[in-house]
Motif scaffolding. Structure first.
Motif, mmCIF file in Angstrom:
data_model
loop_
_atom_site.group_PDB
_atom_site.id
_atom_site.type_symbol
_atom_site.label_atom_id
_atom_site.label_comp_id
_atom_site.label_asym_id
_atom_site.label_seq_id
_atom_site.Cartn_x
_atom_site.Cartn_y
_atom_site.Cartn_z
ATOM 1 N N ASN A 182 0.875 -1.198 -0.072
ATOM 2 C CA ASN A 182 -0.037 -0.264 0.192
ATOM 3 C C ASN A 182 1.003 1.357 -0.078
ATOM 4 O OD1 ASN A 182 -2.071 -1.730 0.259
ATOM 5 N ND2 ASN A 182 -2.636 -1.273 2.273
ATOM 6 N N VAL A 183 1.860 1.250 0.915
ATOM 7 C CA VAL A 183 2.801 2.399 0.912
ATOM 8 C C VAL A 183 3.387 2.542 -0.299
ATOM 9 C CG1 VAL A 183 4.879 3.402 2.186
ATOM 10 C CG2 VAL A 183 3.189 2.378 3.399
ATOM 11 N N ALA A 184 3.842 1.559 -0.994
ATOM 12 C CA ALA A 184 4.929 1.797 -2.153
ATOM 13 C C ALA A 184 3.864 2.366 -3.343
ATOM 14 C CB ALA A 184 5.125 0.136 -2.811
ATOM 15 N N LEU A 185 2.477 2.000 -3.401
ATOM 16 C CA LEU A 185 1.465 2.413 -4.298
ATOM 17 C C LEU A 185 1.381 3.845 -4.182
ATOM 18 C CD1 LEU A 185 0.170 0.510 -6.284
ATOM 19 C CD2 LEU A 185 -2.037 0.800 -4.782
ATOM 20 N N LEU A 186 1.154 4.318 -2.787
ATOM 21 C CA LEU A 186 0.980 5.838 -2.517
ATOM 22 C C LEU A 186 2.293 6.626 -3.020
ATOM 23 C CD1 LEU A 186 -1.478 6.946 -1.045
ATOM 24 C CD2 LEU A 186 0.093 6.829 1.023
ATOM 25 N N LYS A 187 3.486 5.852 -2.707
ATOM 26 C CA LYS A 187 4.876 6.443 -2.921
ATOM 27 C C LYS A 187 4.882 6.821 -4.621
ATOM 28 C CE LYS A 187 9.605 5.378 -2.554
ATOM 29 N NZ LYS A 187 10.165 6.346 -3.002
ATOM 30 N N LYS A 188 4.187 5.654 -5.329
ATOM 31 C CA LYS A 188 4.473 5.930 -6.814
ATOM 32 C C LYS A 188 3.261 6.858 -7.232
ATOM 33 C CE LYS A 188 4.290 2.623 -10.823
ATOM 34 N NZ LYS A 188 3.483 1.752 -11.061
ATOM 35 N N TYR A 190 2.218 9.444 -5.455
ATOM 36 C CA TYR A 190 2.364 10.906 -5.028
ATOM 37 C C TYR A 190 3.967 11.005 -4.443
ATOM 38 C CZ TYR A 190 -2.763 10.936 -4.706
ATOM 39 O OH TYR A 190 -4.051 10.743 -5.134
ATOM 40 N N PRO A 191 4.640 11.079 -5.319
ATOM 41 C CA PRO A 191 6.042 10.760 -4.960
ATOM 42 C C PRO A 191 6.773 12.263 -4.311
ATOM 43 C CG PRO A 191 6.317 11.057 -7.304
ATOM 44 C CD PRO A 191 4.673 10.647 -6.702
ATOM 45 N N GLN A 192 6.138 13.204 -4.563
ATOM 46 C CA GLN A 192 6.574 14.579 -3.959
ATOM 47 C C GLN A 192 6.084 14.766 -2.605
ATOM 48 O OE1 GLN A 192 4.847 16.570 -7.444
ATOM 49 N NE2 GLN A 192 6.815 17.163 -8.223
ATOM 50 N N ILE A 193 5.135 13.911 -2.167
ATOM 51 C CA ILE A 193 4.456 13.824 -0.983
ATOM 52 C C ILE A 193 5.031 13.166 -0.099
ATOM 53 C CG2 ILE A 193 2.262 14.047 0.316
ATOM 54 C CD1 ILE A 193 1.914 16.067 -1.763
ATOM 55 N N ILE A 194 4.964 11.747 -0.538
ATOM 56 C CA ILE A 194 5.558 10.687 0.399
ATOM 57 C C ILE A 194 6.909 10.713 0.484
ATOM 58 C CG2 ILE A 194 5.362 8.102 0.759
ATOM 59 C CD1 ILE A 194 2.649 9.641 0.684
ATOM 60 N N ASP A 195 7.755 10.701 -0.560
ATOM 61 C CA ASP A 195 9.322 10.777 -0.266
ATOM 62 C C ASP A 195 9.708 11.624 0.743
ATOM 63 O OD1 ASP A 195 9.278 9.015 -2.337
ATOM 64 O OD2 ASP A 195 10.266 10.222 -3.645
ATOM 65 N N GLN A 228 4.710 9.083 14.684
ATOM 66 C CA GLN A 228 3.390 8.268 14.654
ATOM 67 C C GLN A 228 2.325 8.952 13.640
ATOM 68 O OE1 GLN A 228 1.623 5.718 15.208
ATOM 69 N NE2 GLN A 228 -0.332 6.519 14.755
ATOM 70 N N GLY A 229 2.512 10.322 14.020
ATOM 71 C CA GLY A 229 1.837 11.271 12.937
ATOM 72 C C GLY A 229 1.947 10.949 11.539
ATOM 73 N N LEU A 230 3.457 10.607 11.171
ATOM 74 C CA LEU A 230 3.608 10.500 9.764
ATOM 75 C C LEU A 230 3.311 9.053 9.272
ATOM 76 C CD1 LEU A 230 7.205 12.068 10.007
ATOM 77 C CD2 LEU A 230 5.332 13.153 8.865
ATOM 78 N N LEU A 231 3.319 8.045 10.013
ATOM 79 C CA LEU A 231 2.879 6.832 9.635
ATOM 80 C C LEU A 231 1.289 7.000 9.662
ATOM 81 C CD1 LEU A 231 4.746 4.565 12.351
ATOM 82 C CD2 LEU A 231 5.100 4.434 9.949
ATOM 83 N N ASP A 232 0.602 7.579 10.336
ATOM 84 C CA ASP A 232 -0.855 8.089 9.849
ATOM 85 C C ASP A 232 -0.867 8.467 8.550
ATOM 86 O OD1 ASP A 232 -3.443 8.020 10.466
ATOM 87 O OD2 ASP A 232 -3.167 8.867 12.455
ATOM 88 N N ALA A 233 0.078 9.514 8.337
ATOM 89 C CA ALA A 233 -0.144 10.190 7.073
ATOM 90 C C ALA A 233 -0.111 9.355 5.758
ATOM 91 C CB ALA A 233 0.861 11.323 6.874
ATOM 92 N N ILE A 234 0.941 8.185 5.964
ATOM 93 C CA ILE A 234 0.871 7.149 4.877
ATOM 94 C C ILE A 234 0.180 6.012 4.774
ATOM 95 C CG2 ILE A 234 3.547 8.058 4.558
ATOM 96 C CD1 ILE A 234 4.332 5.340 5.879
ATOM 97 N N GLY A 235 -0.766 6.201 5.846
ATOM 98 C CA GLY A 235 -1.904 5.160 5.776
ATOM 99 C C GLY A 235 -1.924 3.908 6.381
#
Ligand code: PMV
Length: 304
Positions: A182-188, A190-195, A228-235
């Protein structure tokens, strides 16, 4: 009759899960929840635990059977009887599969004189986890073998932390593979947000390193809450995890966050040693199973 009992610990993440998949730093600790494997040389293969008494049964005991198979390539194993008991909840992100794998490797290593050193044990354990799970980071098997507090991927040992640790288990199964994908998909997408989020998590581990060395628990806690806030942000959080996390913070923990893949499984809270009972009862009242533990320096070892 030749018998030996070896044990190996489970683990928690202070910082860095998910980001470590992309080469960022993480800080992991071995905790005082152990899996013990008593091994006795015999004529047939017998494996027993709360999961049942079996022979060589790869469906019930995939990790243990893989260890027997691999180590049979190094030495002649005619028969072995293994009794397994564990403090580590299964499939909840605390490294139960790594612990049983590592404890079994060391028991057979010592019984049959295979001459494996700790580094070899960690490497063999990782290759077995990869074989069974399809993909696995070397973190769980490394920390379970070596014990203590470890910065990965550098494999740098930090000093022990001695504050209270309370684990909250949601009891909800979560698939590490699914969450990582799931995280890989999100990163693909929205790379500018997730990276930048992932590299900020890595940065938290780096700043956390010095705080761990200086045992600055309140400051470690502040950074863990940001993590934790950042883990929440990546779902990768869930309502069950969030409930336990906020319950632990309200009960006075320095910090509370997911440990491991998230989605379900466990959260951890860092507390002053005096507050562990209060935080544990906050977690229980919020519907979780609370486990009070501490960091251990002991990796895989012989039990006497
Ligand atoms: O839930 P666990 O203990 O399998 O930990 C997963 C940690 C991840 O960073 C999400 C994945 C990994 O392989 O490092």
């Amino acid at each position: 009759m030749q018998t030996i009992t070896c044990s190996a610990p489970g683990k928690i993440y202070l910082f860095g899960e998910h980001a470590v998949v992309y080469g960022e730093s993480a800080i992991c600790c071995a905790v005082d929840l152990r899996t013990r494997v008593q091994a006795t040389v015999g004529n047939t293969i017998k494996i027993s635990s709360v999961l049942g008494d079996t022979g060589f049964d790869q469906d019930t005991y995939p990790y243990v059977c893989a260890v027997i198979k691999k180590m049979s390539e190094m030495t002649h194993i005619r028969g072995i009887s293994l009794r397994i008991d564990s403090d580590i909840p299964v499939g909840s992100g605390l490294g139960s599969s790594a612990a049983v794998t590592i404890a079994t490797i060391q028991a057979l290593n010592l019984l049959f004189g295979c001459g494996l050193e700790l580094e070899d044990i960690a490497t063999l354990g990782h290759s077995i986890e990869r074989m069974i799970q399809g993909a696995a980071s070397p973190t769980d098997t490394y920390v379970s073998t070596m014990g203590g507090v470890v910065m990965v991927p550098q494999r740098k040992k930090l000093n022990l932390i001695d504050c209270g640790i309370v684990i909250g288990n949601t009891g909800k199964f979560s698939s590490t593979r699914q969450l990582v994908s799931n995280v890989a998909l999100l990163k693909k997408r929205y790379p500018q947000i997730i990276d930048p989020i992932l590299s900020t998590i890595g940065r938290l581990s780096q700043i956390g390193e010095e705080l761990v060395v200086n045992k600055e628990y309140e400051a470690i806690g502040r950074l863990m809450n940001i993590n934790q806030g950042l883990l929440d942000a990546i779902g990768v959080s869930s309502s069950e995890l969030s409930n336990l996390i906020y319950a632990a913070r309200s009960a006075g923990a320095y910090s509370a966050k997911i440990t491991g893949a998230g989605g379900g499984g466990c959260m951890i809270a860092l507390t002053d040693s005096c507050d562990v009972e209060k935080v544990a009862s906050g977690i229980t009242q919020a519907g979780g199973e609370a486990i009070i533990t501490k960091v251990t320096e002991h990796g895989v070892k012989v039990e006497y």
